[in-house]
Scaffold this active site. Sequence first.
Site, PDB file in Angstrom:
ATOM      1  N   ARG A  74       0.825  -1.227   0.000  1.00 45.78           N
ATOM      2  CA  ARG A  74       0.000   0.000   0.000  1.00 45.78           C
ATOM      3  C   ARG A  74       0.849   1.263   0.000  1.00 45.78           C
ATOM      4  NH1 ARG A  74      -5.614  -0.726   1.834  1.00 45.78           N
ATOM      5  NH2 ARG A  74      -6.151  -2.721   0.937  1.00 45.78           N
ATOM      6  N   ARG A  99      -3.362   6.538   1.265  1.00 50.60           N
ATOM      7  CA  ARG A  99      -3.884   7.719   1.959  1.00 50.60           C
ATOM      8  C   ARG A  99      -2.921   8.405   2.921  1.00 50.60           C
ATOM      9  NH1 ARG A  99      -9.100   4.835   4.064  1.00 50.60           N
ATOM     10  NH2 ARG A  99      -7.533   3.201   3.926  1.00 50.60           N
ATOM     11  N   ARG A 102      -6.766  11.753  -5.502  1.00 49.35           N
ATOM     12  CA  ARG A 102      -8.059  11.094  -5.334  1.00 49.35           C
ATOM     13  C   ARG A 102      -9.193  12.111  -5.343  1.00 49.35           C
ATOM     14  NH1 ARG A 102     -10.030   7.699  -0.184  1.00 49.35           N
ATOM     15  NH2 ARG A 102     -10.068   9.830   0.595  1.00 49.35           N
ATOM     16  N   ASP A 134      -6.873  -2.541  -7.296  1.00 57.02           N
ATOM     17  CA  ASP A 134      -7.398  -3.204  -6.106  1.00 57.02           C
ATOM     18  C   ASP A 134      -7.648  -4.662  -6.430  1.00 57.02           C
ATOM     19  OD1 ASP A 134      -8.375  -2.350  -3.291  1.00 57.02           O
ATOM     20  OD2 ASP A 134      -9.811  -3.842  -3.976  1.00 57.02           O
ATOM     21  N   TYR A 194     -15.017 -11.759   0.041  1.00 53.20           N
ATOM     22  CA  TYR A 194     -15.752 -10.502  -0.172  1.00 53.20           C
ATOM     23  C   TYR A 194     -16.998 -10.721  -1.027  1.00 53.20           C
ATOM     24  CZ  TYR A 194     -11.865  -7.867   1.820  1.00 53.20           C
ATOM     25  OH  TYR A 194     -10.932  -7.364   2.679  1.00 53.20           O
TER      26      TYR A 194
HETATM   27  O1  CP3 Z   1       0.078  -1.664  -2.482  1.00 56.82           O
HETATM   28  C1  CP3 Z   1      -0.245  -0.741  -3.267  1.00 56.82           C
HETATM   29  O2  CP3 Z   1       0.180   0.431  -3.163  1.00 56.82           O
HETATM   30  C2  CP3 Z   1      -1.127  -1.080  -4.449  1.00 56.82           C
HETATM   31  C3  CP3 Z   1      -2.515  -0.789  -4.300  1.00 56.82           C
HETATM   32  C4  CP3 Z   1      -3.449  -1.716  -3.554  1.00 56.82           C
HETATM   33  C5  CP3 Z   1      -4.677  -1.263  -3.039  1.00 56.82           C
HETATM   34  N1  CP3 Z   1      -5.364  -2.335  -2.555  1.00 56.82           N
HETATM   35  C6  CP3 Z   1      -5.139   0.122  -3.076  1.00 56.82           C
HETATM   36  C7  CP3 Z   1      -6.221   0.543  -2.189  1.00 56.82           C
HETATM   37  C8  CP3 Z   1      -3.371  -3.091  -3.282  1.00 56.82           C
HETATM   38  C9  CP3 Z   1      -2.245  -4.080  -3.549  1.00 56.82           C
HETATM   39  C10 CP3 Z   1      -4.610  -3.466  -2.667  1.00 56.82           C
HETATM   40  C11 CP3 Z   1      -4.947  -4.848  -2.279  1.00 56.82           C
HETATM   41  C12 CP3 Z   1      -6.147  -5.095  -1.471  1.00 56.82           C
HETATM   42  N2  CP3 Z   1      -7.369  -4.508  -1.551  1.00 56.82           N
HETATM   43  C13 CP3 Z   1      -6.250  -6.133  -0.523  1.00 56.82           C
HETATM   44  C14 CP3 Z   1      -5.175  -7.117  -0.213  1.00 56.82           C
HETATM   45  C15 CP3 Z   1      -4.065  -6.495   0.527  1.00 56.82           C
HETATM   46  C16 CP3 Z   1      -4.319  -6.379   1.963  1.00 56.82           C
HETATM   47  O3  CP3 Z   1      -4.425  -5.255   2.460  1.00 56.82           O
HETATM   48  O4  CP3 Z   1      -4.354  -7.430   2.616  1.00 56.82           O
HETATM   49  C17 CP3 Z   1      -7.546  -6.110   0.014  1.00 56.82           C
HETATM   50  C18 CP3 Z   1      -8.094  -7.007   1.097  1.00 56.82           C
HETATM   51  C19 CP3 Z   1      -8.256  -5.092  -0.658  1.00 56.82           C
HETATM   52  C20 CP3 Z   1      -9.684  -4.733  -0.506  1.00 56.82           C
HETATM   53  C21 CP3 Z   1      -9.836  -3.331  -0.103  1.00 56.82           C
HETATM   54  N3  CP3 Z   1      -9.581  -2.260  -0.911  1.00 56.82           N
HETATM   55  C22 CP3 Z   1     -10.230  -2.848   1.160  1.00 56.82           C
HETATM   56  C23 CP3 Z   1     -10.588  -3.718   2.356  1.00 56.82           C
HETATM   57  C24 CP3 Z   1     -10.211  -1.445   1.075  1.00 56.82           C
HETATM   58  C25 CP3 Z   1     -10.619  -0.463   2.114  1.00 56.82           C
HETATM   59  C26 CP3 Z   1      -9.497  -0.452   3.099  1.00 56.82           C
HETATM   60  C27 CP3 Z   1      -9.280   0.864   3.722  1.00 56.82           C
HETATM   61  O5  CP3 Z   1      -8.169   0.991   4.277  1.00 56.82           O
HETATM   62  O6  CP3 Z   1     -10.153   1.744   3.675  1.00 56.82           O
HETATM   63  C28 CP3 Z   1      -9.764  -1.095  -0.211  1.00 56.82           C
HETATM   64  C29 CP3 Z   1      -9.571   0.267  -0.727  1.00 56.82           C
HETATM   65  C30 CP3 Z   1      -8.186   0.628  -1.143  1.00 56.82           C
HETATM   66  N4  CP3 Z   1      -7.403  -0.112  -1.975  1.00 56.82           N
HETATM   67  C31 CP3 Z   1      -7.487   1.812  -0.793  1.00 56.82           C
HETATM   68  C32 CP3 Z   1      -6.258   1.764  -1.468  1.00 56.82           C
HETATM   69  C33 CP3 Z   1      -5.172   2.814  -1.467  1.00 56.82           C
HETATM   70  C34 CP3 Z   1      -8.027   2.939   0.079  1.00 56.82           C
HETATM   71  C35 CP3 Z   1      -9.062   3.636  -0.728  1.00 56.82           C
HETATM   72  C36 CP3 Z   1      -9.124   5.096  -0.481  1.00 56.82           C
HETATM   73  O7  CP3 Z   1      -8.347   5.839  -1.117  1.00 56.82           O
HETATM   74  O8  CP3 Z   1      -9.970   5.499   0.337  1.00 56.82           O
END
Ligand code: CP3
Length: 358
Positions: free
Chosen positions: A30, A34, A43, A80, A157
């Site tokens: 990640r 944010r 964003r 994602d 999910y």
């Molecule tokens: O690593 C990176 O920089 C690449 C981008 C990336 C994102 N999601 C961006 C994202 C990667 C590799 C993911 C994978 C992801 N997404 C996983 C597996 C990795 C892990 O964390 O175990 C999972 C379970 C998801 C599903 C997902 N997407 C969730 C549960 C959420 C909300 C989480 C939160 O913190 O709010 C997301 C949204 C998401 N994906 C964000 C980002 C940067 C936050 C969205 C925002 O900008 O508000």
Amino acid sequence: MSMPDILQNDRFLRALRREPTDTTPIWVMRQAGRYLPEYRATRARAGSFMSLAQHPEFACEVTLQPLARFDLDAAILFSDILTIPDAMGLGLSFAHGEGPQFARPVRTAADIAKLAVPDMDGELRYVMDAVRLIRRELHGRVPLIGFSGSPWTLACYMVEGQGSKDFATLKALCWNEPKLAHQLLDTLAEAVAAYLIAQAAAGAQALMVFDTWGGLLGPAPFREFSLRTMARVVEALQASEHSHALPVILFSKGAGAHLAALADTGCAALGVDWTMDLADARRAVDGRVALQGNLDPAVLRASPAVIRREARAVLDSYGNHPGHVFNLGHGITPEVDPELVKVLVDEVHAHGRILRGG
Ligand code: CP3
């Protein structure tokens, strides 16, 4: 790509091949997210997280943001894991400040029978366009990682319809209707393999599978529902002309007890969360695969001196063996001060250089 760029920093790919490196490579799960004010600004311009992910120019911009600040050794595609279920028609949205939501979760035999592998040049073309654009804009500075969720984690999910602490709806399906659960996971394994192969064809140089919720399963169900489907994905990647030479990283969070079995899939590397010592993890896989990890993400809330000390402890735990990619044990969290990420990255390179005599 017309003229493939010469890779200027191959530490990450060398470590995945367990070849010697001058210092330990690092990237951060990640890393585009944010905690970076410039991410929040982009964003806001894009309007939403999905709009960021679905417009290659935005996805490229945020992918490169952490590389402009820190001396990272890899870039990861900004996207994602839930793009696949979205493309299957489940209707993904992110309510502000909340997790993902599906308008049409998968619950019945009819829902599962209806699922089809999405078209990688159709519904998911935006992901491949982003990979192509990012490769072009990286100019070979560091390698680009493509990724997918694991079949098990995507199913979590899709069946729950949203995040959960235990994903008991999918677990109940596995106990009550194992055939249906397998049908769902088999379709997802096919989709995940096709998705990763398409990313490889578009220019991804390493592939990572996020099995975020594999660790929720007991040992036998883990093997049956999570590991088995990831093994099928790895096999499919190795059989494809686009991806056969690419290193695959499997990350099953909370599945430290299964490292040896995960290594048997033929992957190049395993992600390790922070609940395990890397020395023990290395013994468990007998040096057969590279390891990626495993600093507790919460350490980034501590002082610079503590961050440096804990980073050195992770490096020392792995020791001067080839095959370590430094990372957090899970994703970086939004409240982290970006200056502290710089402290971490610089300490990993400095101490890694001493450790490796580079
Ligand atoms: O690593 C990176 O920089 C690449 C981008 C990336 C994102 N999601 C961006 C994202 C990667 C590799 C993911 C994978 C992801 N997404 C996983 C597996 C990795 C892990 O964390 O175990 C999972 C379970 C998801 C599903 C997902 N997407 C969730 C549960 C959420 C909300 C989480 C939160 O913190 O709010 C997301 C949204 C998401 N994906 C964000 C980002 C940067 C936050 C969205 C925002 O900008 O508000």
